[in-house]
Design a protein around this motif. Structure first.
Motif, short mmCIF file in Angstrom:
data_model
loop_
_atom_site.label_atom_id
_atom_site.label_comp_id
_atom_site.label_asym_id
_atom_site.label_seq_id
_atom_site.Cartn_x
_atom_site.Cartn_y
_atom_site.Cartn_z
N TYR A 1 11.59 20.20 16.98
CA TYR A 1 10.64 20.50 15.91
C TYR A 1 9.20 20.47 16.42
CZ TYR A 1 7.57 19.70 11.95
OH TYR A 1 6.53 19.77 11.08
N HIS A 2 8.83 19.39 17.11
CA HIS A 2 7.44 19.24 17.56
C HIS A 2 7.11 20.23 18.67
CE1 HIS A 2 6.41 15.88 15.01
NE2 HIS A 2 7.56 15.30 15.33
N TYR A 3 8.10 20.61 19.48
CA TYR A 3 7.86 21.62 20.51
C TYR A 3 7.58 22.97 19.86
CZ TYR A 3 8.40 23.94 25.06
OH TYR A 3 8.18 24.67 26.21
N LYS A 4 8.29 23.27 18.77
CA LYS A 4 8.04 24.51 18.03
C LYS A 4 6.61 24.52 17.48
CE LYS A 4 9.29 26.81 13.67
NZ LYS A 4 8.05 26.58 12.93
N VAL A 5 6.19 23.41 16.89
CA VAL A 5 4.83 23.32 16.34
C VAL A 5 3.81 23.55 17.45
CG1 VAL A 5 3.15 21.77 15.28
CG2 VAL A 5 5.51 21.80 14.45
N LEU A 6 4.03 22.93 18.60
CA LEU A 6 3.12 23.06 19.74
C LEU A 6 3.04 24.51 20.21
CD1 LEU A 6 1.39 21.29 21.71
CD2 LEU A 6 3.39 21.25 23.21
N ARG A 7 4.20 25.17 20.30
CA ARG A 7 4.23 26.56 20.77
C ARG A 7 3.60 27.50 19.75
NH1 ARG A 7 7.32 28.21 24.96
NH2 ARG A 7 7.93 30.15 23.90
N ASN A 8 3.83 27.24 18.48
CA ASN A 8 3.23 28.08 17.44
C ASN A 8 1.70 27.98 17.46
OD1 ASN A 8 5.77 28.85 16.67
ND2 ASN A 8 5.82 27.67 14.78
N LYS A 9 1.19 26.78 17.71
CA LYS A 9 -0.26 26.61 17.81
C LYS A 9 -0.83 27.39 18.99
CE LYS A 9 -0.68 22.06 15.60
NZ LYS A 9 -1.01 20.62 15.82
N ALA A 10 0.01 27.53 20.03
CA ALA A 10 -0.43 28.27 21.23
C ALA A 10 -0.23 29.77 21.09
CB ALA A 10 0.32 27.75 22.46
N GLY A 11 0.28 30.21 19.92
CA GLY A 11 0.47 31.64 19.68
C GLY A 11 1.77 32.20 20.19
N GLU A 12 2.71 31.34 20.61
CA GLU A 12 4.01 31.82 21.09
C GLU A 12 4.83 32.32 19.91
OE1 GLU A 12 4.84 32.08 24.14
OE2 GLU A 12 3.45 30.80 25.23
N THR A 13 5.58 33.41 20.13
CA THR A 13 6.40 33.99 19.05
C THR A 13 7.82 33.42 19.02
OG1 THR A 13 6.99 35.83 20.50
CG2 THR A 13 5.10 36.14 19.03
N VAL A 14 8.30 32.90 20.16
CA VAL A 14 9.62 32.28 20.22
C VAL A 14 9.44 30.77 20.10
CG1 VAL A 14 11.72 31.98 21.58
CG2 VAL A 14 10.50 34.15 21.66
N ASN A 15 10.22 30.14 19.23
CA ASN A 15 10.00 28.73 18.91
C ASN A 15 10.20 27.79 20.09
OD1 ASN A 15 9.36 29.43 16.33
ND2 ASN A 15 11.34 28.89 15.45
N THR A 16 11.04 28.17 21.04
CA THR A 16 11.27 27.32 22.21
C THR A 16 11.64 28.18 23.40
OG1 THR A 16 12.56 25.46 23.10
CG2 THR A 16 13.72 26.98 21.65
N ASP A 17 11.33 27.71 24.58
CA ASP A 17 11.76 28.41 25.79
C ASP A 17 12.83 27.61 26.54
OD1 ASP A 17 10.22 26.32 26.63
OD2 ASP A 17 8.85 27.49 27.87
N ALA A 18 13.32 26.53 25.93
CA ALA A 18 14.36 25.71 26.55
C ALA A 18 15.34 25.23 25.47
CB ALA A 18 13.75 24.52 27.28
N PRO A 19 16.13 26.15 24.88
CA PRO A 19 17.07 25.76 23.82
C PRO A 19 18.14 24.81 24.34
CG PRO A 19 17.45 28.03 24.48
CD PRO A 19 16.19 27.60 25.15
N ILE A 20 18.66 23.99 23.43
CA ILE A 20 19.57 22.90 23.79
C ILE A 20 20.87 23.02 22.99
CG2 ILE A 20 19.84 20.39 23.82
CD1 ILE A 20 16.67 20.39 23.57
N LEU A 21 21.99 22.77 23.67
CA LEU A 21 23.30 22.69 23.01
C LEU A 21 23.77 21.24 23.06
CD1 LEU A 21 25.80 24.16 21.77
CD2 LEU A 21 26.72 24.26 24.11
N LEU A 22 24.08 20.67 21.89
CA LEU A 22 24.63 19.32 21.80
C LEU A 22 26.13 19.42 21.57
CD1 LEU A 22 21.98 17.64 19.46
CD2 LEU A 22 22.03 17.67 21.95
#
Length: 592
Positions: free
Chosen positions: A423-444
């Motif tokens: 969640y917080h990585y998405k917020v950080l990337r959105n503030k930086a103008g990134e269009t994809v929410n994450t560049d390191a998706p995770i599978l649990l």
């Protein structure tokens, strides 16, 4: 379509969900090939379109007046091949169809192998009925939507999961050296996956460090509070206040400190304050004065009677600062002179004993041990996500040594902080103008998921259910998805299971589990679910948004394999008497 084949078979009726075909000479019609339930047929109307159907059942028609009988095949329409492409849905054929014949290998490959764009294609299985035809899935839809792998013991779940992850880790978009960008966290309850992933980051109770100060209110109280106690509300109220104030003490630069804030605090200081709170006494004549035994501050008369000057005068803040420092001694109560504090009525006694024993329990050192004092939030995340000193695509959290009473809390804490990281990585990337929410998706990956997210309302599962249900509902938006594995799908939280969009249903023999899976599958087709009890080891019903259509597939062998093979009981029993090293077992057991 030649006339000879056409005369052998004809469509005799068409329904929205099935087609009936009469075959006069089944051997000639099949062309010497094996024709069975699950085989594919090609039904044509023009040169440009062909309906592909799969055989569901067949029977022998009663003989006519000439003594001749025909085979009647019932087939399930799957879709149309038109303009060289397969499209799901089969209602575009003109009536009557012009002919029927077994589908060719090229037809079948067109259905499966050509159904996914090459850049998105992810393959880990072949058709069970035709091993020469691989069955790719859309890798984006497969991993971006939650996955469920279900099957009875011995059906091959661990091997299937290992194969999927091994294939993902080995996939590369180019010829670069080093690791790809896959990130998988496996909750391994039976210590099986270390053998399948020898290069993985490995965390067990001896190396896992989950500092207690990362626990939220639900998790903390689930460990230390007994929900059946009459004084539970008092215990929770006092504990919340002490933790919040102690967090504020150790984090003076943080503007807003809450009970749930992932901030450091001292569990020993909280224990000190709790000890003092349950034992404190007050001056009956001035209850702002606490009767701490301190000869340097005041001296109590030999008769024990007090006046307004006796005791140490403390406001609320000063009181807790003193209580955090050490365990104090208080003067005993005396009528009209010294009275018990508000919580010195034994209501906190059991709570304190249980709390202290949990903190001192060596089995819980991964939560309350000394390493928690130096741990950091970012360091904990790095170790869980493969970004530690030795980078790895896969991190295995071996839960086999975690005490059962804190198993669900351990899973809850890890799941929650990974979700909040997303969640917080998405917020950080959105503030930086990134269009994809994450560049390191995770599978649990949750092995034996029914053990910590059961379909139960018991308090001991509450925190893990809340954490994992939240990921099931919202995780996709933040690049955190689930793979659930269970031999008892009917015992998994329905909220979580129903959020899965892709399923690998392996052999299931329990009727309740079969019915549960059939009810929740989003794309049930024909009688495929009826095959669940008869699937072979390693076979699965693959169904969901990522696959062109539901199919029975054979999972490719994984290499190396997890240590989940069956023990050959009878073969071992026939051998000479085995010498068991009981002394070494004891040392391992007691960690001597």
């Amino acid at each position: 379509m030649n006339d000879e084949v056409e005369s052998m078979a004809e469509v005799i009726s068409v329904f929205p969900d099935r087609v009936r075909i009469a075959v006069s000479d089944i051997a000639a019609f099949s062309g010497g090939k094996s024709l069975k339930v699950g085989s594919y047929l090609r039904i044509t109307d023009t040169e440009d379109a062909a309906l592909i159907a799969t055989i569901e059942n067949f029977c022998l028609e009663a003989a006519n007046e000439k003594g001749v009988s025909r085979h009647v095949i019932e087939a399930l329409p799957l879709g149309l091949i038109t303009d060289g492409k397969f499209v799901r849905g089969g209602d575009a054929l003109t009536i009557p169809p012009t002919g029927v014949e077994p589908a060719t290998e090229d037809d079948i490959r067109m259905i499966f192998q050509d159904s996914v764009e090459k850049i998105k294609s992810f393959t880990f299985s072949e058709l069970a009925s035709n091993p020469t035809v691989s069955v790719p899935v859309d890798g984006n839809r497969f991993f971006n939507k939650h996955i469920a792998v279900v099957g009875s013991t011995g059906a091959g779940k661990s091997h299937t999961i290992s194969n999927i992850i091994q294939t993902a880790v080995a996939s590369k978009d180019g010829t670069y050296d080093g690791l790809n960008n896959s990130h998988v966290l496996i909750f391994d309850i039976h210590s099986e996956y270390k053998a399948a992933f020898p290069d993985a980051g490995y965390l067990d109770v001896t190396s896992l460090n989950l500092p207690y100060w990362l626990l939220n209110s639900e998790e903390l109280e689930e460990i230390i509070l007994d929900t059946g106690e009459r004084d539970n509300y008092n215990q929770s109220s006092v504990f919340r206040q002490l933790v919040t104030v102690n967090k504020a003490k150790y984090n003076p630069k943080v503007k807003s400190v809450f009970y749930d804030s992932p901030l450091k605090f001292s569990i020993q200081e909280v224990l000190n304050a709790l000890f003092n709170t349950k034992n404190e006494t007050l001056n009956s004549k001035d209850e702002t004065r606490y009767m701490v035994i301190d000869p340097a501050a005041y001296t109590l008369p030999t008769d024990g009677k007090t006046d307004k000057t006796h005791g140490i005068e403390l406001d609320g803040k000063q009181r807790l600062e003193l209580y955090f420092k050490e365990r104090l001694k208080f003067h005993q109560t005396k009528r009209e002179s010294i009275t018990n504090g508000y919580y010195a009525d034994s209501s906190l006694e059991k709570f304190f004993v249980r709390f202290e024993s949990k903190v001192a329990d060596e089995r819980l050192d991964f939560l309350f041990g000394k390493a928690a004092e130096t741990a950091t939030l970012e360091g904990t995340l790095q170790s869980l996500l493969g970004y530690g000193a030795n980078k790895s695509n896969v991190t295995i959290v071996d839960l086999s040594g975690v005490p059962f009473e804190v198993l669900s809390i351990t899973v809850s804490l890890i799941s929650r902080i990974v979700f909040e990281y997303g969640y917080h990585y998405k917020v950080l990337r959105n503030k930086a103008g990134e269009t994809v929410n994450t560049d390191a998706p995770i599978l649990l990956v949750y092995e034996e998921a029914h053990k910590y997210v059961p379909n139960s309302d018991l308090t001991k599962y509450r925190s893990s259910k809340l954490s994992i249900e939240r990921i099931a509902k919202e995780g996709r938006k933040y690049g955190v998805t689930l793979m659930l594995s269970s031999q008892r799908p009917s015992e998994i939280s329905e909220t979580i299971f129903s959020q899965c969009s892709n399923f690998l249903a392996m052999r299931l023999t329990n009727p309740a589990d079969q019915a549960y899976v059939a009810r929740l599958l989003p794309d049930t087709l024909g009688n495929l679910c009826e095959k669940l009890p008869t699937l072979k080891a390693g076979e699965a019903l693959l169904i969901g948004e990522a696959v062109v259509m539901p199919s029975v597939v054979k999972i490719r062998p994984c290499s190396p394999a997890p240590s989940s093979n069956d023990i050959p009981y009878f073969e071992l029993w026939k051998k000479d008497w085995a010498k068991v090293p009981f002394d070494n077992i004891k040392k391992e057991w007691l960690k001597e």
